[in-house]
Design a protein around this motif. Structure first.
Motif, short mmCIF file in Angstrom:
data_model
loop_
_atom_site.label_atom_id
_atom_site.label_comp_id
_atom_site.label_asym_id
_atom_site.label_seq_id
_atom_site.Cartn_x
_atom_site.Cartn_y
_atom_site.Cartn_z
N SER A 275 10.46 0.19 -1.56
CA SER A 275 11.05 1.26 -2.26
C SER A 275 9.84 2.11 -2.36
CB SER A 275 11.36 1.11 -3.63
OG SER A 275 10.46 0.68 -4.43
N VAL A 276 8.57 1.61 -2.21
CA VAL A 276 7.30 2.58 -2.40
C VAL A 276 6.75 2.81 -1.09
CG1 VAL A 276 5.09 2.79 -3.39
CG2 VAL A 276 6.78 1.73 -4.74
N ALA A 277 6.25 1.76 -0.26
CA ALA A 277 5.78 1.87 1.15
C ALA A 277 6.77 2.27 2.13
CB ALA A 277 5.07 0.52 1.43
N VAL A 278 6.82 3.27 2.51
CA VAL A 278 7.87 3.94 3.48
C VAL A 278 7.63 3.55 4.82
CG1 VAL A 278 9.19 6.14 4.43
CG2 VAL A 278 8.26 5.82 1.82
N SER A 279 6.53 3.61 5.39
CA SER A 279 6.23 3.37 6.74
C SER A 279 4.88 3.14 6.97
CB SER A 279 6.85 4.75 7.55
OG SER A 279 5.81 5.80 7.32
N THR A 280 4.53 2.68 8.20
CA THR A 280 3.18 2.17 8.40
C THR A 280 2.82 3.01 9.65
OG1 THR A 280 3.47 0.00 7.64
CG2 THR A 280 1.70 0.39 9.13
N MET B 232 6.17 2.35 12.31
CA MET B 232 7.41 1.54 11.93
C MET B 232 7.59 1.71 10.83
SD MET B 232 5.10 -2.10 11.55
CE MET B 232 6.64 -2.79 10.88
N GLN B 233 8.89 1.39 10.43
CA GLN B 233 9.57 1.53 8.91
C GLN B 233 8.88 0.29 8.24
OE1 GLN B 233 13.91 1.29 9.08
NE2 GLN B 233 14.06 1.31 6.79
N GLY B 234 8.79 0.83 6.97
CA GLY B 234 8.34 -0.48 6.06
C GLY B 234 6.78 -0.73 6.04
N PHE B 235 6.40 -1.86 5.73
CA PHE B 235 4.98 -1.97 5.59
C PHE B 235 4.64 -3.17 6.21
CE2 PHE B 235 1.43 -4.02 3.26
CZ PHE B 235 0.35 -3.21 3.55
N ASP B 236 3.85 -3.20 7.35
CA ASP B 236 3.36 -4.25 8.05
C ASP B 236 2.39 -4.10 9.13
OD1 ASP B 236 2.98 -6.54 9.54
OD2 ASP B 236 5.18 -7.29 9.75
N LEU B 237 1.10 -4.06 8.17
CA LEU B 237 -0.25 -3.65 9.09
C LEU B 237 -0.55 -4.63 10.32
CD1 LEU B 237 -2.61 -2.65 5.91
CD2 LEU B 237 -1.23 -1.17 7.70
N ALA B 238 -0.18 -5.82 10.08
CA ALA B 238 -0.56 -6.89 11.09
C ALA B 238 0.34 -6.56 12.30
CB ALA B 238 -0.43 -8.27 10.73
N LYS B 239 1.47 -6.49 12.09
CA LYS B 239 2.39 -6.28 13.42
C LYS B 239 2.16 -4.75 13.89
CE LYS B 239 7.29 -5.50 14.73
NZ LYS B 239 8.75 -5.67 13.88
N ALA B 240 1.86 -3.74 13.23
CA ALA B 240 1.54 -2.60 13.81
C ALA B 240 0.10 -2.60 14.58
CB ALA B 240 1.29 -1.61 12.72
N SER C 93 -2.79 3.58 8.53
CA SER C 93 -2.18 4.60 7.49
C SER C 93 -0.75 3.86 7.00
CB SER C 93 -1.86 5.86 8.15
OG SER C 93 -1.44 6.86 7.36
N VAL C 94 -0.55 4.18 5.71
CA VAL C 94 0.68 3.77 5.29
C VAL C 94 1.40 4.92 4.43
CG1 VAL C 94 1.82 2.25 3.57
CG2 VAL C 94 0.00 1.46 4.77
N MET C 95 2.33 5.40 4.67
CA MET C 95 3.18 6.30 3.88
C MET C 95 3.84 5.77 2.59
SD MET C 95 4.01 9.84 4.25
CE MET C 95 4.15 10.16 5.96
N LEU C 96 3.60 6.51 1.55
CA LEU C 96 4.00 5.76 0.13
C LEU C 96 4.78 6.99 -0.52
CD1 LEU C 96 0.80 4.27 -1.11
CD2 LEU C 96 2.43 3.16 0.10
N PHE C 97 5.82 6.39 -1.33
CA PHE C 97 6.68 7.43 -2.11
C PHE C 97 6.22 7.48 -3.37
CE2 PHE C 97 10.77 7.93 -4.30
CZ PHE C 97 10.74 9.39 -4.57
N LEU C 98 5.39 8.10 -4.15
CA LEU C 98 4.78 7.85 -5.32
C LEU C 98 5.23 9.08 -6.50
CD1 LEU C 98 1.11 7.34 -3.95
CD2 LEU C 98 2.91 5.70 -4.46
N PRO C 99 6.77 9.15 -6.61
CA PRO C 99 7.11 10.06 -7.65
C PRO C 99 6.69 9.92 -9.12
CG PRO C 99 8.84 8.58 -7.20
CD PRO C 99 7.62 8.14 -6.16
N ALA C 100 6.40 8.68 -9.42
CA ALA C 100 5.99 8.49 -11.07
C ALA C 100 4.40 8.66 -10.86
CB ALA C 100 6.26 6.75 -11.38
N LEU C 101 3.57 8.31 -10.18
CA LEU C 101 2.33 8.49 -10.10
C LEU C 101 1.79 9.97 -10.01
CD1 LEU C 101 0.66 5.40 -8.17
CD2 LEU C 101 0.71 5.74 -10.67
#
Length: 358
Positions: A10-15, A118-126, A166-174
């Protein structure tokens, strides 16, 4: 479902994994642009890279010199190419996989910018996927490499590994509570990380989306970069989830009203300007993350349902950019016509998600 979605996704959108490379036997793009045989050499680079990639997957070649502005803007909106690539139009091109998870830019700042999304968070796979591509290309065409400095690049900031994780993050609260600007960004910068807007370098923080990536590529191994970025992202995600809890506890009816208004506007407005659309989509995603919406699924699937709706909204946000609207409509619309089309399209899409405020 009236609890905060505390999932990583819900925070880490894509890699995105990116490699910068140059070929040993060709002038770097900046110099190549001034070469009397620039177009011939650029076409040879296209031919060699295309032949290499044909062994891996099916790719579409886009030659910038033959591409319309509308088509080029569509590729930019989907982050498949950069604005900088268009500055080298006479020699620049891009190879994009059919599923659009791989983009190889040719003759941007460097001869090759390999990108895997890629969707979500997976640095190793990417990383595994991008290195597979890199090995295929380098087997056919030798890269410019130095024993001391590593891979040679046009900009010194890419020397060494040439790797950007690079990781795209959804950070509305911060972001909205000021923690990002006040504490987090200075801390990340001091540790050698870069924070950019959703569209990369120089872009603003559209929709509370931010890209976090490593700044340093020289003097560190690929494994060290991946480990460092992964630890940083884990820390940022934890901070965002804590701030979401505080935000919900302190926001009261005013915060819920903002989310409700966003849902009402997106589902019932007749005209929807792009910037307002981006803000309202971010509010709706925040409402999902804070547990203000429910569905009819069993409680144990609530997290997956929330993540799926947020992913759908991210896809909608990309589709509703100007060139994306023109593609869907089948013709180039004026801005006013785009705003009307966006309102109708978004209204149907959000209504179809059956979001029930609780």
């Amino acid at each position: 479902m009236n609890t905060i979605c505390e999932s990583f996704e819900s925070v880490a959108v894509s890699t995105r994994m990116r490699l910068a490379r140059n070929f040993a036997d060709f002038p770097f793009p900046g110099r190549l642009m001034r070469d009397a045989h620039a177009e011939e050499q650029a076409q040879e680079i296209e031919r060699l890279v295309s032949a290499s990639l044909a062994k891996v997957d099916s790719f579409t070649l886009y030659e910038m010199r033959n591409l319309s502005d509308e088509r080029a803007n569509l590729l930019v909106e989907r982050n498949l190419i950069s604005r900088d690539l268009l500055r080298h139009r006479p020699i620049a091109s891009a190879l994009v996989s059919d599923d659009q998870i791989i983009s190889i830019m040719l003759n941007e700042e460097d001869h090759v910018r390999e990108q895997y999304f890629m969707q979500g968070f997976d640095l190793a796979k990417a990383y595994e996927r991008i290195m597979g591509l890199d090995d295929v290309i380098s087997a056919s065409i030798p890269f410019a490499y130095d024993e001391e400095f590593g891979y040679l690049t046009a900009c010194p900031t890419n020397l060494g590994t040439g790797l950007r994780a690079s990781v795209m993050l959804f950070l509305p609260a911060l972001s909205r509570r000021g923690v990002l600007a006040r504490r987090l960004m200075p801390a990340l910068t001091s540790k050698g990380l870069t924070v950019r807007g959703a569209m990369g370098e120089g872009s603003g923080a559209e929709g509370d989306l931010f890209q976090v990536s490593n700044e340093r590529t020289l003097g560190v191994s690929e494994e060290e970069i991946l480990s460092f970025v992964e630890q940083a992202i884990a820390s940022v995600v934890e901070m965002e989830l804590l701030e979401r809890a505080r935000m919900k506890a302190e926001g009261g009816v005013a915060l819920k009203d903002r989310v409700s208004r966003a849902h009402g506007i997106l589902t019932h407005c007749c005209v929807l300007e792009e910037q307002e659309f981006v803000r309202r989509i971010a509010d709706l995603k925040l409402g999902l993350a804070l547990g203000y919406f429910q569905d009819d699924e069993p409680e144990d699937s609530a997290r997956e349902w929330t993540e799926e709706r947020m992913w759908e909204l991210d896809e909608l946000a990309v589709a509703m950019r100007p060139s994306g609207i023109n593609r869907l409509y089948g013709a180039v619309l004026s801005k006013d016509a785009q705003d009307i089309y966006r309102a109708e399209y978004v209204g149907k899409a959000v209504q179809g998600m059956r979001l029930e405020l609780v």
